[in-house]
Design a protein around this motif. Structure first.
Motif, PDB file in Angstrom:
ATOM      1  N   ARG A   1      13.512  68.457  33.909  1.00 37.22           N
ATOM      2  CA  ARG A   1      14.036  67.863  35.139  1.00 37.22           C
ATOM      3  C   ARG A   1      13.461  66.484  35.436  1.00 37.22           C
ATOM      4  O   ARG A   1      14.020  65.747  36.252  1.00 37.22           O
TER       5      ARG A   1
ATOM      6  N   GLU B   1      25.812  66.083  28.365  1.00 36.35           N
ATOM      7  CA  GLU B   1      25.025  65.040  29.020  1.00 36.35           C
ATOM      8  C   GLU B   1      25.831  64.274  30.061  1.00 36.35           C
ATOM      9  O   GLU B   1      25.278  63.803  31.058  1.00 36.35           O
TER      10      GLU B   1
ATOM     11  N   PRO C   1      18.438  65.408  34.786  1.00 37.05           N
ATOM     12  CA  PRO C   1      17.644  66.097  33.766  1.00 37.05           C
ATOM     13  C   PRO C   1      18.043  65.619  32.375  1.00 37.05           C
ATOM     14  O   PRO C   1      19.073  64.954  32.202  1.00 37.05           O
ATOM     15  N   ALA C   2      17.223  65.959  31.396  1.00 34.84           N
ATOM     16  CA  ALA C   2      17.492  65.528  30.018  1.00 34.84           C
ATOM     17  C   ALA C   2      17.207  66.667  29.055  1.00 34.84           C
ATOM     18  O   ALA C   2      16.482  67.623  29.369  1.00 34.84           O
ATOM     19  N   LEU C   3      17.771  66.567  27.865  1.00 38.38           N
ATOM     20  CA  LEU C   3      17.640  67.614  26.849  1.00 38.38           C
ATOM     21  C   LEU C   3      16.206  67.720  26.347  1.00 38.38           C
ATOM     22  O   LEU C   3      15.602  66.728  25.963  1.00 38.38           O
TER      23      LEU C   3
ATOM     24  N   LEU D   1      16.541  72.134  29.520  1.00 44.07           N
ATOM     25  CA  LEU D   1      16.487  70.765  30.012  1.00 44.07           C
ATOM     26  C   LEU D   1      15.185  70.549  30.772  1.00 44.07           C
ATOM     27  O   LEU D   1      14.682  71.455  31.438  1.00 44.07           O
TER      28      LEU D   1
ATOM     29  N   LYS E   1      24.985  77.310  27.508  1.00 39.18           N
ATOM     30  CA  LYS E   1      25.901  76.348  26.903  1.00 39.18           C
ATOM     31  C   LYS E   1      27.123  77.045  26.301  1.00 39.18           C
ATOM     32  O   LYS E   1      26.974  77.991  25.532  1.00 39.18           O
TER      33      LYS E   1
ATOM     34  N   PHE F   1      25.325  65.870  33.539  1.00 34.97           N
ATOM     35  CA  PHE F   1      23.988  66.222  34.028  1.00 34.97           C
ATOM     36  C   PHE F   1      23.697  65.688  35.431  1.00 34.97           C
ATOM     37  O   PHE F   1      22.780  66.169  36.090  1.00 34.97           O
TER      38      PHE F   1
ATOM     39  N   LEU G   1       9.672  66.728  30.536  1.00 38.05           N
ATOM     40  CA  LEU G   1      10.197  66.510  29.197  1.00 38.05           C
ATOM     41  C   LEU G   1       9.078  66.327  28.180  1.00 38.05           C
ATOM     42  O   LEU G   1       9.164  66.823  27.056  1.00 38.05           O
TER      43      LEU G   1
ATOM     44  N   ARG H   1      18.070  70.677  21.210  1.00 38.49           N
ATOM     45  CA  ARG H   1      19.505  70.577  20.995  1.00 38.49           C
ATOM     46  C   ARG H   1      20.074  71.853  20.381  1.00 38.49           C
ATOM     47  O   ARG H   1      19.369  72.588  19.699  1.00 38.49           O
TER      48      ARG H   1
ATOM     49  N   VAL I   1      26.194  68.544  22.885  1.00 44.92           N
ATOM     50  CA  VAL I   1      25.195  68.356  23.939  1.00 44.92           C
ATOM     51  C   VAL I   1      25.054  66.880  24.300  1.00 44.92           C
ATOM     52  O   VAL I   1      24.658  66.543  25.417  1.00 44.92           O
ATOM     53  N   HIS I   2      25.361  65.979  23.358  1.00 44.40           N
ATOM     54  CA  HIS I   2      25.318  64.546  23.654  1.00 44.40           C
ATOM     55  C   HIS I   2      26.434  63.862  22.857  1.00 44.40           C
ATOM     56  O   HIS I   2      26.947  64.423  21.872  1.00 44.40           O
TER      57      HIS I   2
END
Length: 214
Positions: free
Chosen positions: A55, A23, A37-39, A53, A6, A26, A60, A42, A12-13
């Motif tokens: 996938r 985000e 994908p999602a965090l 992240l 990063k 992504f 998650l 943070r 990040v969001h």
């Protein structure tokens, strides 16, 4: 799992006021999967380095459980103003919200949440220090508040350090290494972020001999 390097300066969001964020990009990281994908955790807007992240949903859930249980090993590098007398130590200072109107600003608060950070000096010089920090807990701004509370605010920290100096300097905090124990019978998956360009000169002055990110 994906681990991104990063950059500093991007959230990040999206925050309450909107704006660009990681985000929003992504979708380009699906690599054939139907969902983006999602965090899994943070990092602050101005912190650079390893960001994990998941996938897909199952990933998650697993990653979230690992982070919540404190099983993910996170190592940060910081350049701070000031020179610790000892070579290493542990900060055990609970943290609480400074002011509800100030968003995520935090302060040392005996009635707050437990916050523990291990630290080690990697270099000293010119009134500054290069620290390795390993947070045992994951409180908001934990490293920044702990270092400032001990008299070593991070270089470029406009909230807990010298605001005037920070206006022209990016925060010197790098999520250097993350180690995720994905499989019980295998070694943890590790990722290491390179030193970002804005920290290269300061770290070189304190003894870092590696190469910064291009």
């Amino acid at each position: 799992m994906l681990v991104l390097d990063k950059p500093a300066g991007i959230a990040v969001h999206p925050g309450p006021k909107g704006g660009d964020s990681l985000e929003a990009h992504f979708d380009g990281l699906r690599f054939g999967l139907p969902r983006v994908p999602a965090l899994a955790h943070r990092l602050d807007r101005d912190t650079s380095g390893c960001l994990v992240l998941g996938r897909h949903r199952k990933a998650l859930q697993k990653l979230g459980a690992l982070f919540k249980a404190g099983r993910v090993d996170k190592t940060y590098w910081a350049v701070v103003e000031g020179v610790p007398e000892a070579d290493s130590g542990t900060v055990d200072l609970a943290l609480g919200r400074r002011d509800a109107s100030r968003g995520w600003w935090m302060q040392v608060d005996p009635a707050g949440q437990e916050a523990v950070t291990d630290w080690r000096v990697l270099g000293r010089g010119g009134g500054r220090s290069w620290l390795e920090l390993k947070p045992r807990t994951g409180r908001t701004h934990q490293i920044r508040v702990h270092c400032a509370a001990l008299g070593w605010p991070l270089v470029g920290d406009a909230i807990y350090g010298d605001r005037d100096a920070a206006s022209t300097t990016t925060l010197h905090l790098l999520a250097r290494l993350v180690a995720v124990p994905l499989y019980p019978s295998r070694a943890a998956v590790e990722a290491e972020a390179p030193v970002p360009g804005h920290m290269a000169a300061a770290l070189a002055a304190l003894g870092f001999a590696g190469n910064p990110a291009p």
